[in-house]
Design an enzyme around this catalytic site. Structure first.
Site, PDB file in Angstrom:
ATOM      1  N   SER A 220       0.830  -1.196   0.000  1.00  0.00           N
ATOM      2  CA  SER A 220       0.000   0.000   0.000  1.00  0.00           C
ATOM      3  C   SER A 220       0.871   1.256   0.000  1.00  0.00           C
ATOM      4  O   SER A 220       1.651   1.459  -0.915  1.00  0.00           O
ATOM      5  CB  SER A 220      -0.970  -0.042   1.187  1.00  0.00           C
ATOM      6  OG  SER A 220      -1.968   0.937   1.087  1.00  0.00           O
ATOM      7  N   ASP A 346      -9.817  -3.154  -6.417  1.00  0.00           N
ATOM      8  CA  ASP A 346      -9.319  -2.462  -5.222  1.00  0.00           C
ATOM      9  C   ASP A 346      -9.870  -1.035  -5.173  1.00  0.00           C
ATOM     10  O   ASP A 346      -9.543  -0.211  -6.028  1.00  0.00           O
ATOM     11  CB  ASP A 346      -7.788  -2.439  -5.253  1.00  0.00           C
ATOM     12  CG  ASP A 346      -7.162  -1.827  -4.006  1.00  0.00           C
ATOM     13  OD1 ASP A 346      -7.897  -1.278  -3.164  1.00  0.00           O
ATOM     14  OD2 ASP A 346      -5.929  -1.893  -3.892  1.00  0.00           O
ATOM     15  N   HIS A 375      -8.066  -4.770  -1.436  1.00  0.00           N
ATOM     16  CA  HIS A 375      -6.860  -4.050  -1.025  1.00  0.00           C
ATOM     17  C   HIS A 375      -6.129  -4.878   0.035  1.00  0.00           C
ATOM     18  O   HIS A 375      -6.622  -5.064   1.143  1.00  0.00           O
ATOM     19  CB  HIS A 375      -7.242  -2.680  -0.452  1.00  0.00           C
ATOM     20  CG  HIS A 375      -6.063  -1.810  -0.157  1.00  0.00           C
ATOM     21  ND1 HIS A 375      -5.294  -1.254  -1.149  1.00  0.00           N
ATOM     22  CD2 HIS A 375      -5.500  -1.410   1.026  1.00  0.00           C
ATOM     23  CE1 HIS A 375      -4.330  -0.533  -0.611  1.00  0.00           C
ATOM     24  NE2 HIS A 375      -4.422  -0.625   0.717  1.00  0.00           N
TER      25      HIS A 375
END
EC number: 3.1.1.32
Length: 412
Positions: A220, A346, A375
């Protein structure tokens, strides 16, 4: 790993046998209920096999990297079968922290002095029991970067440490300032655009283990920071390869997606509160320079960044910060083999913002795009506790880079 061979007839037969033994009375006292259940199950199975379970899309800027991945990382060619009962993106994202195990890992903490007088906390897993690489001086190192508010205790980080341990490697987790329990010595935290702390840590690793190969994995925001770092450094880095999971490539698009009503409720507000909690913990040092009361009233990540992050790092506007933080603008300068795994569903990094065309222009880059996974989800198997698709991609790529990375020295 989930079997790739689905036999529909066997599945239907076994389901029918189970229901016949478990469902004693059908709907309204007849066999109608059983028929409905069987029909729905068959229809759901067909839908899953046709529309949900698909092979990922592999995109690369050069044939050499593409064929290397196909040969050394067979997972990139395999059909990804998301967990049968929770393949929807938001459910995958929300459930992963709860359904995946947290392997036991004992870290050795180290505090590294930063140039501005602050300190950076890193957690080492030395893997001194490694039989494959018994010499600690040459034992391969995997640098791990967690997400926005993550630390070395996140399940996805612990899984990568476990995978690295199995391969005989050493791990070191880069914790952003102020998130892992250390004291904040200066009024500065972190952001995706600023890579000074990351550079300090990488240089420290290189000085301490100059004979060991080093690769990195970012998740991320950690992946965004790694991509920005590579874009700025070009070839001037000791990293042999990088893998990035669920990165947000265009921060404007990520913010817009997370501000949609449902996603704001499920994710944005929660993450904003986590960021504010970190600020509150270090309020005595931060309130010397920033209006913390104003920061604590932010309702979204964008408002938090407008009131805190962009000001801290000296950007004229928040748009200037978001532009600089977006890795898509630096990908053309990456000179280290980098594999990027994203899910098309996502909500943190919407599919239309995944930089497919940019990646095609750089032979050092490759994108692996799954239809589902959410995600940092990528759950697979009936009960995805021990391993995920993301774990398998990481392990195969890490092994390929460390043991066969010489084949990627000249990708141009």
């Amino acid at each position: 790993m989930i079997s790739l061979d689905f036999n529909f007839n066997i599945l239907t037969r076994d389901l029918s046998h189970y229901l016949e033994n478990q469902v004693k009375v059908g709907l309204f006292g007849s066999g109608v209920g059983l028929s409905l259940v069987l029909g729905f199950s068959a229809a759901y199975t067909c839908y899953y096999l046709i529309s949900v379970a698909k092979k990922p899309q592999l995109v690369s800027g050069g044939k050499k990297f593409y064929h290397f991945l196909k040969e050394q990382c067979p997972v990139v060619s395999e059909t990804y079968y998301p967990t049968f009962w929770c393949w929807e993106s938001r459910i995958q994202t929300l459930l992963r922290p709860f359904v995946t195990a947290k392997p036991g890992v004992v870290y050795r903490n180290e505090l590294i002095k930063a140039a501005d007088g602050g300190q950076i906390s890193v957690d080492w897993f030395d893997n001194d029991d490694s039989l494959t690489y018994a010499d600690p001086a040459t034992r391969p190192i995997v640098l791990l970067l967690p997400g926005l508010t993550g630390t070395s205790r996140e399940s996805y980080i612990l899984h990568m440490v476990q995978q690295s341990r199995d391969l005989g490697y050493r791990c070191v987790v880069f914790n952003n300032r102020g998130v892992s329990g250390e004291t904040l010595l200066t009024p500065r935290t972190y952001c995706a655009a600023n890579t000074e702390d990351l550079e300090t840590v990488i240089e420290h690793i290189q000085r301490a283990f100059d004979a060991a190969p080093v690769m990195a994995a970012g998740v991320s925001m950690g992946g965004m920071m790694l991509a920005n770092y590579l874009g700025r450094k070009g070839r001037e880095t000791c990293l042999k390869g990088v893998i990035v999971f669920s990165a947000g490539w265009d921060v404007f698009e990520c913010s817009a997606s997370l501000e949609k009503p449902l996603d704001r409720f499920l994710f944005n507000s929660y993450l904003t509160s986590c960021l504010q909690a970190s600020v509150h913990r270090h309020r005595p040092v931060l309130e010397q320079c920033y209006d913390i009361d104003h920061v604590m009233k932010a309702k979204t990540i964008r408002e938090f960044d407008e009131r805190f992050t962009s000001i801290m790092f000296g950007y004229p506007t928040n748009d200037d910060y978001y532009r600089d933080a977006s890795p898509v603008h630096k990908l053309k300068s990456v000179q280290v083999p980098m594999l990027c795994l994203n899910a098309a569903d996502d909500v943190f990094s919407p599919s239309h913002a995944i930089p497919v065309e940019v990646v095609k222009q750089n032979p050092h880059l490759a994108l692996l795009i799954t239809c589902h996974g959410g995600h940092i989800g990528f759950l697979e198997g009936l009960w995805p506790r021990r391993s995920t698709y993301m774990d398998r991609v990481f392990k195969q790529y890490a092994k390929a880079v460390i043991e066969q990375g010489g084949r990627l020295d000249d990708l141009c």
